[in-house]
Motif scaffolding. Structure first.
Motif, PDB file in Angstrom:
ATOM      1  N   THR A 121       3.885   3.499  -3.983  1.00 22.28           N
ATOM      2  CA  THR A 121       3.047   2.046  -4.320  1.00 22.28           C
ATOM      3  C   THR A 121       4.120   0.813  -4.792  1.00 22.28           C
ATOM      4  O   THR A 121       4.350  -0.212  -3.857  1.00 22.28           O
ATOM      5  N   ARG A 122       5.435   1.211  -5.352  1.00 19.33           N
ATOM      6  CA  ARG A 122       5.957   0.196  -5.095  1.00 19.33           C
ATOM      7  C   ARG A 122       6.786  -0.476  -3.612  1.00 19.33           C
ATOM      8  O   ARG A 122       7.176  -1.125  -3.469  1.00 19.33           O
ATOM      9  N   LYS A 144       4.797  -0.210  -0.467  1.00 15.56           N
ATOM     10  CA  LYS A 144       4.183  -0.636  -0.417  1.00 15.56           C
ATOM     11  C   LYS A 144       3.924  -2.274  -0.587  1.00 15.56           C
ATOM     12  O   LYS A 144       3.232  -3.311   0.138  1.00 15.56           O
ATOM     13  N   ASN A 145       4.333  -2.572  -2.330  1.00 19.07           N
ATOM     14  CA  ASN A 145       4.363  -4.194  -2.671  1.00 19.07           C
ATOM     15  C   ASN A 145       5.250  -4.825  -1.918  1.00 19.07           C
ATOM     16  O   ASN A 145       5.406  -5.982  -1.722  1.00 19.07           O
ATOM     17  N   THR A 146       6.765  -3.826  -1.955  1.00 22.66           N
ATOM     18  CA  THR A 146       7.419  -4.405  -1.623  1.00 22.66           C
ATOM     19  C   THR A 146       7.406  -5.118   0.250  1.00 22.66           C
ATOM     20  O   THR A 146       8.000  -6.209   0.380  1.00 22.66           O
ATOM     21  N   LYS A 192       4.795  -5.475   1.556  1.00 24.96           N
ATOM     22  CA  LYS A 192       3.538  -6.689   1.747  1.00 24.96           C
ATOM     23  C   LYS A 192       4.420  -7.712   1.179  1.00 24.96           C
ATOM     24  O   LYS A 192       4.079  -9.048   2.251  1.00 24.96           O
ATOM     25  N   ALA A 193       5.372  -7.766   0.307  1.00 27.66           N
ATOM     26  CA  ALA A 193       5.894  -9.222  -0.011  1.00 27.66           C
ATOM     27  C   ALA A 193       6.742  -9.461   1.173  1.00 27.66           C
ATOM     28  O   ALA A 193       6.636 -11.221   1.319  1.00 27.66           O
TER      29      ALA A 193
END
Length: 87
Positions: A26-27, A29-31, A33-34
């Protein structure tokens, strides 16, 4: 459900590892995406900072065997190429 003592232990271990891997993925994917959001906004400096964070997270995940090392390097390279393309 398993009946043997060793199989029960393996099940407990797999649940722990799954939880740990889910957090890491999840981490990732979020980074990533940023970085992509910064690229959409055409903010190269922000994208470069986000890439620095994302590459750290990807390398850590590869070191912990959450994802394969080559996959981590490939993702970093593609993000860097996208940044270079917009710059």
């Amino acid at each position: 459900m398993a009946n043997h003592k060793s199989a029960l232990k393996r099940h407990r271990q797999s649940l722990k590892r799954r939880a740990r891997n889910r957090v890491s993925k999840t981490r990732i994917k979020n980074t990533v995406k940023a970085v992509r959001l910064a690229l959409e906004e055409n903010d190269t400096a922000k994208a470069q900072e986000a890439l620095k964070e994302a590459s750290s997270v990807l390398d850590r995940a590869a070191r912990k065997k959450v994802i394969h090392a080559r996959q981590a390097q490939r993702r970093i390279a593609r993000l860097q190429a996208a940044i270079n393309k917009t710059a």
